[in-house]
Design a protein around this motif. Sequence first.
Motif, PDB file in Angstrom:
ATOM      1  N   MET A 231       0.803   5.296   9.190  1.00 33.93           N
ATOM      2  CA  MET A 231       0.383   4.437   8.082  1.00 33.93           C
ATOM      3  C   MET A 231       0.433   2.926   8.389  1.00 33.93           C
TER       4      MET A 231
ATOM      5  N   ALA B  68      -0.006  10.224  -5.338  1.00 36.44           N
ATOM      6  CA  ALA B  68      -1.372   9.848  -5.699  1.00 36.44           C
ATOM      7  C   ALA B  68      -1.406   9.414  -7.167  1.00 36.44           C
TER       8      ALA B  68
ATOM      9  N   ARG C 206       0.736   5.299  -0.411  1.00 39.79           N
ATOM     10  CA  ARG C 206      -0.128   6.476  -0.426  1.00 39.79           C
ATOM     11  C   ARG C 206       0.704   7.744  -0.482  1.00 39.79           C
ATOM     12  N   SER C 207       0.060   8.832  -0.938  1.00 39.08           N
ATOM     13  CA  SER C 207       0.684  10.139  -0.772  1.00 39.08           C
ATOM     14  C   SER C 207       0.534  10.536   0.684  1.00 39.08           C
TER      15      SER C 207
ATOM     16  N   ASP D 185      -8.031  -3.969  -3.967  1.00 43.98           N
ATOM     17  CA  ASP D 185      -7.779  -3.173  -2.767  1.00 43.98           C
ATOM     18  C   ASP D 185      -8.442  -3.813  -1.544  1.00 43.98           C
TER      19      ASP D 185
ATOM     20  N   GLU E   1      -3.395   6.277  -4.867  1.00 44.79           N
ATOM     21  CA  GLU E   1      -2.918   5.199  -4.024  1.00 44.79           C
ATOM     22  C   GLU E   1      -2.641   3.932  -4.834  1.00 44.79           C
TER      23      GLU E   1
ATOM     24  N   CYS F  35       0.862  -1.185   0.000  1.00 43.80           N
ATOM     25  CA  CYS F  35       0.000   0.000   0.000  1.00 43.80           C
ATOM     26  C   CYS F  35       0.895   1.231   0.000  1.00 43.80           C
TER      27      CYS F  35
ATOM     28  N   MET G 197      -0.212  11.368   4.293  1.00 44.69           N
ATOM     29  CA  MET G 197      -1.490  11.314   4.988  1.00 44.69           C
ATOM     30  C   MET G 197      -1.645  12.451   5.988  1.00 44.69           C
TER      31      MET G 197
ATOM     32  N   PRO H 277      -2.742   0.136  -4.135  1.00 42.21           N
ATOM     33  CA  PRO H 277      -3.010  -1.003  -3.253  1.00 42.21           C
ATOM     34  C   PRO H 277      -2.896  -2.292  -4.057  1.00 42.21           C
TER      35      PRO H 277
ATOM     36  N   SER I  63       3.582   5.834   3.392  1.00 38.31           N
ATOM     37  CA  SER I  63       2.726   7.015   3.255  1.00 38.31           C
ATOM     38  C   SER I  63       3.462   8.168   2.591  1.00 38.31           C
TER      39      SER I  63
END
Length: 420
Positions: A199, A278, A157-158, A297, A280, A155, A160, A282, A274
């Motif tokens: 995260m 973007a 992510r940008s 996801d 995300e 996972c 958080m 998954p 994290s």
Amino acid sequence: MSVKPVKVAVIGSGNISYTYLNTLTSGMFSIIDVVGCSDLIPEKSKARADLFGIKQMTTEEILKDPEIEIVLNLTELYNHSAVTKMILEAGKHAYSEKAMGHDLETAKANYELAKSKGLRIGCAPDCYMGSAYQTARKLIDDGVIGKPLFAFAICIRSGMGFMASDQPGAAAFPGGPPAPPAPPPGAPPSMRGVAGTTMPYDMGGYYINVLVNLLGPVNRASGYSKVYTDRLFSNPKHSKFKQPFEPRENAGNTMLMGALEFDSGAYGNLALISEGFAPEIPRVEVFGTQGTLVCPDPNLFGGWGLDVHLTRIGNQGSFKMPMTHAFGDTDPSIPPKSGKREPCHNSNRGIAVADMAWAIRQNRPHRSSAELAFHTVEILHSIDSSCKDNKVYTMSVKPAQPAPLAAGFFGPIVESALEM
């Protein structure tokens, strides 16, 4: 023969309470009777109570009500341990939003407290009980990919915003979301960004739960983790614009990579980051001797493009597999009944609460067990510890692989899938 419904109440009426209450008051589960909700901010619990036709209560009223058997703990992560302890001390079964605790010590204390009192703990996420991951589980159990050898779960992510200042309206770091608004009067100060709230703990349970559902418990774990700080505040509205980023005191790690050895003999990689970009990323894939599964996801339940894809030895390309189970997501285009944005509004979060209720009445183990919840925290803790002391950790508590749900139940009457 009719079965007496289990009375349930909710502590914590914030964002995620919508999807739980929407699922559990829908009438889909005859075993559940949601009676009330509370919150530190009374306006929040009143809004949820009015929306879902339940009673606004104080936390004290919930804990003292002798008819309430399960209390659903939907407080913020750094409050989970304390609130779960309160629930258990009141003699009630507890089901908590993820994770079970913000560190190993508090999670273990509640695990042992529940055992000593003969009470149950359940813990989110329950997305592994949805149509996508139950379909993937059936394919593996049926031998479609042969013997599972390796899995990876990622996972990315940008930012958080967990590590930044809580100043309202200012982005945490490049590409990240705005910092949260100022808390309403009476709300406690935010603890986001401290150990156990970043995260890995926020999303780790989703990926660990689906891996344990597919492959069984983890035997040993090791890996690396750190707080990523190599950046500047880039939002001109932020008071620290162009200044170096400094994590909070007792900051939690924002990057984690773990190596997992499963009891089944399979290996796995887990990466939770994290500091990416973007949208995300998954991803969960399982490689076997006869094929590969690419799964969607694990933050969601399945359907609406969240499909399971199979590649088999001797075949070219991959195949989208039909869902074999119920409990997929609902139509995401149907807006929440509150009339505003609600996170995961179309998901079936809460089905593990119904499973726990059936387990209480049938005197059987519930699938999202205390052992599974503790296993998640112990795996994350072991990876963090491994990075510090260069050791490999053996898990002290190993859950049973959750029993699969019955296949073939679709439509509004799907509760029979849980009645076993």
